[in-house]
Design an enzyme around this catalytic site. Structure first.
Site, short mmCIF file in Angstrom:
data_model
loop_
_atom_site.label_atom_id
_atom_site.label_comp_id
_atom_site.label_asym_id
_atom_site.label_seq_id
_atom_site.Cartn_x
_atom_site.Cartn_y
_atom_site.Cartn_z
N VAL A 107 0.86 -1.17 0.00
CA VAL A 107 0.00 0.00 0.00
C VAL A 107 0.90 1.23 0.00
CG1 VAL A 107 -1.71 1.31 1.34
CG2 VAL A 107 -1.88 -1.19 1.19
N CYS A 108 0.59 2.18 -0.85
CA CYS A 108 1.30 3.47 -0.86
C CYS A 108 2.80 3.21 -1.13
CB CYS A 108 1.04 4.16 0.47
SG CYS A 108 1.41 5.92 0.54
N THR A 109 3.69 3.86 -0.40
CA THR A 109 5.12 3.68 -0.66
C THR A 109 5.68 2.40 -0.02
OG1 THR A 109 5.55 5.21 1.15
CG2 THR A 109 5.64 6.10 -1.08
N THR A 127 2.11 2.99 -6.69
CA THR A 127 2.51 3.51 -5.38
C THR A 127 1.85 4.88 -5.20
OG1 THR A 127 4.44 3.99 -3.96
CG2 THR A 127 4.63 4.62 -6.28
#
Lengths: 240, 240
Positions: A107-109, A127
């Protein structure tokens, strides 16, 4: 239809760490902790509480050392991800889990952490929008979608994209109806009060402000990515 | 435009408790912890970690006893809300905060806790869809919206509705642009993989399953509401 027998108990875990973005964990936790016949554990370098980048303190259930093989490993992001990019214990944990996990779910970075562990090589991935340009340095093919599936790697865009991704993961594990039941329980029928949730839809001034605010961390991430890329090229030429 | 001077530091807090639904806190935390010139604190009966109803453990920053007057009090819900409906310390805390807070912000069945503290009397309010019928017992006028504002009471529907509500709260405190910046950072541009997030949109079988699963807690909540209503009627007739 899910590919896994409903009698098979599933072990789901999340790596958690200092200065992570708590919502990268807690959004997906809401759905994944409700997967039928499954257990969810939070896992950190040790079992002392971690503090997210805005100060929320969360207790890990297990240390990396004590973590069993997982069926699904959630890898959240947030600024604190940078501090782990060369952490041998964390990188070894990600590699070890990825060998036998059904899914690695970034999830995300969190995707960049997966990148540091070599898990993005040749994969389509996404990302946080501020970090999309970092992905190719880890050998990934960046895709500007909210949820991207490539083999056993499921990656999502920034922060709240993890909620959408987690419902996709539930459906892959236990079928669409299980995901729909969880979505209804979560009342996940979003009505955003403003239209600013992506670079494409945000007012230009808002986009400029948020991009500028992320500049320092984005530059650090690019530097780390370049360093990874150089060391891979070095390995590759040494292999020849 | 926000009504509050940007130089005024704001204190935002959330009541947290055993068996709460963690996402009622953590969704709004993501936005509210980023309000410019503000501090966010988690507050519990004491400072030992709480365990959400699916097992996530969160550390409180402050005990109720040590909590200062807040500008915004977030009241999350979850099954554990029932255990606090007669808790004198918690009810007194809610009443005390509500007297001077700019906003009381209830998420999901946190509205019922506000109800037990008398904060819903004569107010338009919402809650998790399974508990809408409980609201009138607390003197509220139930509104089937995702976010409902009535004076200093902001209430939201179930779980993830708190994310939408928290962006509304940010805009009331610091203006629309501050809310949009946070929304963009959070990449809150939802794309739900299924269409099942509300009783109106969920497939009938999914709605039946989730309603049936909530039946026992809904009945307990109705009983508590009726008890509240009787004691209010008793008070009112004693006042005459």
């Amino acid at each position: 239809m899910p590919s896994i027998d409903s009698d098979t108990h599933l072990l789901i875990g999340a790596l958690i760490f200092e200065d992570m973005d708590q919502c990268d964990l807690t959004g997906p936790f809401e759905a994944l902790s409700r997967v039928p016949n499954a257990t969810f554990k939070t896992i950190a370098k040790d079992t002392t509480p971690i503090r997210d980048l805005r100060g929320l303190r969360i207790l890990p259930d297990l240390s990396i050392e004590d973590a069993p093989q997982l069926d699904v490993l959630l890898v959240p992001g947030g600024y604190g991800q940078e501090a782990l990019m060369d952490d041998e214990q964390v990188i070894a944990f990600l590699r070890r889990q990825a060998r036998h996990a059904r899914y690695i779910f970034s999830v995300c970075t969190g995707a960049l952490l997966c990148g540091a562990a070599g898990l993005l090589e040749g994969k389509r991935a996404t990302t946080h929008w501020t970090a999309m340009e970092v992905l190719p340095l880890f050998g990934a093919d960046p895709v500007n979608d909210r949820v991207v599936i490539d083999g056993n790697l499921i990656s999502t865009g920034g922060v709240t994209a993890g909620i959408d991704g987690s419902l996709t993961v539930v459906s892959l594990l236990r079928g669409n109806e299980a995901a729909e039941e969880i979505q209804l329980y979560m009342a996940y029928d979003p009505k955003t009060p403003f239209t600013a949730g992506s670079p494409e839809t945000a007012p230009p001034r808002v986009l400029r402000t948020v991009t500028e605010r992320a500049k320092a961390i984005t530059e650090r991430r690019m530097d780390t990515g370049r360093r990874y890329q150089r060391s891979r090229q070095h390995e590759t030429s040494a292999d020849r």
